[in-house]
Scaffold this motif. Structure first.
Motif, short mmCIF file in Angstrom:
data_model
loop_
_atom_site.label_atom_id
_atom_site.label_comp_id
_atom_site.label_asym_id
_atom_site.label_seq_id
_atom_site.Cartn_x
_atom_site.Cartn_y
_atom_site.Cartn_z
N LEU A 41 44.05 38.02 41.69
CA LEU A 41 43.39 36.74 41.45
C LEU A 41 42.09 36.94 40.67
N ALA A 42 41.34 38.00 41.00
CA ALA A 42 40.10 38.27 40.28
C ALA A 42 40.37 38.57 38.81
N VAL A 43 41.42 39.34 38.52
CA VAL A 43 41.76 39.64 37.12
C VAL A 43 42.17 38.37 36.39
N VAL A 44 42.96 37.51 37.03
CA VAL A 44 43.39 36.27 36.39
C VAL A 44 42.19 35.38 36.07
N VAL A 45 41.25 35.27 37.02
CA VAL A 45 40.07 34.43 36.80
C VAL A 45 39.24 34.96 35.63
N VAL A 46 39.04 36.26 35.58
CA VAL A 46 38.23 36.85 34.51
C VAL A 46 38.91 36.65 33.15
N MET A 47 40.21 36.86 33.09
CA MET A 47 40.90 36.71 31.80
C MET A 47 40.93 35.26 31.35
N ILE A 48 41.09 34.33 32.27
CA ILE A 48 41.07 32.91 31.89
C ILE A 48 39.69 32.53 31.35
N CYS A 49 38.63 32.99 32.00
CA CYS A 49 37.29 32.70 31.51
C CYS A 49 37.05 33.33 30.14
N GLY A 50 37.54 34.54 29.94
CA GLY A 50 37.38 35.18 28.63
C GLY A 50 38.14 34.45 27.54
#
Length: 423
Positions: free
Chosen positions: A131-140
């Motif tokens: 979930l942390a990786v998904v959140v970071v990639m969506i923000c990027g």
């Protein structure tokens, strides 16, 4: 026993007694100091052994002993360097064949090094890794999409005005050609324009093939972008597992050294990417403020170009600044262009003398000559993308080699597996 044997035994006893008496007398003379001393005869000295030639430790045969030492060392260095050059050439050829896979993976590693601290913050906030990786990639992705949207909107709104300014500039050039030192007539100018149009018509097939190549390039870019996204996601989520698998491929005695060098290289890569982003942001803000003050069109787009160009050390900032100066020349004239040129030079001086030593010098220690050579090699091998990844690649190799030469592995008990315990 007969009489003859008795006589013989008596003579033998008398001879033995006589010898013993003579020996006793000689012994008394020697102990009393009288008479001549007995001088033993020394045996003849053996001839000295022939000298033995000790070969040099570097020789393995008589032929090597007959070859001069300097020539043997030069030959040894030569064949080793030749094998190394062949290996490097083979690696470069393989990378060239697989460039559509290798380049996206390299860009994904750069993005992973930049985004990994954000993932670490979310993990410390008790968020699941996926979930942390998904959140970071969506923000990027949202940040990139927003920036591209602003750039495209600004370009669409300012393109007509820039076209008018460019037409005015062309007319000014025509007037200068007529009234300047060349004194060209209208007929000559018209003839040159007609020749240029005919050249474009004659070479239309080349432009068509170029358009087809551009379409293929667009398809390759889209495919590479998807590969970058997927690779970045899995690098952020399963990076530790992937690294542990790679470490287990090496012999047991080398695992500690490989893991230690890999950790140092990853740290150097992360420091380089974050320092480059900070320097690029400062360059873009400085030049962007100057463009806004002078009311240059496409100010945000040019600032974004400066930001991207700063990722190519030394060369990128110069090229992006030159584009900003040309746009200012077309839009506002030579005086404003000179002001923008001064702003670009000032920002580059600040970057070269303050930001680079203060920020980049702490992140990675590379000589400017190594930077220039790596950028040139990257451009020759992979174009602009090669220039982007050349310097971080050299920084990673530099950190790994320094760590391998600096530290020694501890004693490892037999049967133990050494893997990284860091994130």
């Amino acid at each position: 026993m007969g009489r003859f044997q008795q006589v013989r035994a008596s003579v033998a006893r008398a001879y033995q007694v006589g010898r013993e008496s003579v020996r006793a007398a000689r012994t008394r003379e020697l102990t009393s100091g009288g008479g001549e001393h007995f001088q033993p005869v020394a045996p003849e000295a053996e001839p000295p052994p022939a000298p033995v030639t000790v070969p040099h430790p570097s020789t393995t045969s008589r032929d090597d002993a007959d070859v001069p030492y300097s020539l043997r060392i030069s030959a040894a260095w030569s064949w080793r360097l030749l094998l190394l050059a062949i290996a490097v050439y083979g690696v470069v050829r393989v990378i060239g064949i697989l460039r559509f896979v290798v380049i996206p993976l390299a860009i994904a590693l750069l993005l992973t090094a930049f985004l990994s601290p954000a993932v670490g913050w979310l993990l410390r906030a008790r968020l699941h890794r996926t979930l942390a990786v998904v959140v970071v990639m969506i923000c990027g992705l949202a940040a990139v999409a927003g920036t591209l949207t602003l750039v495209v909107n600004e370009f669409v709104s300012g393109a007509p005005q820039l076209g008018n300014d460019a037409a005015k500039g062309v007319r000014q050039i025509q007037n200068w050609l007529q009234t300047g030192p060349l004194h060209l007539s209208d007929a000559q100018i018209t003839r040159y324009i007609d020749e240029a149009q005919s050249w474009i018509t004659d070479n239309s097939s080349r432009f068509t093939s170029g358009a087809l190549a551009t379409a293929a390039t667009v398809a390759e870019i889209v495919t590479g972008a998807l590969l970058v996204l997927f690779s970045t996601f899995f690098f952020l989520r399963d990076g530790r597992k992937i690294w542990r698998f790679i470490v287990r491929l090496f012999p047991l005695g080398a695992r500690w050294r490989i893991d230690d060098a890999g950790q140092a290289s990853w740290s150097a890569l992360g420091n380089y990417v974050r320092a480059t982003v900070l320097v690029a942001f400062i360059d873009a803000v400085g030049i962007g403020v100057a463009l806004v003050i002078c009311r240059i069109p496409f100010s945000f787009a040019l600032a974004a170009l400066v930001f991207l160009g700063a990722f190519i050390p030394i060369v990128g900032a110069t090229l992006s600044g030159a584009v900003a100066v040309l746009v200012a020349l077309v839009a506002q004239g030579p005086i404003v262009a000179l002001i923008i040129l001064g702003a670009v030079i000032g920002v580059q001086q600040l970057e070269g003398h303050v930001l680079q030593p203060l920020i980049m010098g702490r992140a990675v220690a590379l000589h400017p000559l190594a930077v220039i050579v790596s950028i040139a090699s990257g451009v020759v091998l992979a174009g602009i993308v090669g220039a982007l990844i050349a310097v971080p690649l050299i920084a990673v190799l530099n950190a790994a080699v320094r760590r391998l030469n600096k530290r020694r592995p501890p004693s490892i008990p037999p049967g133990m597996e050494v893997v990284s315990t860091k994130g």
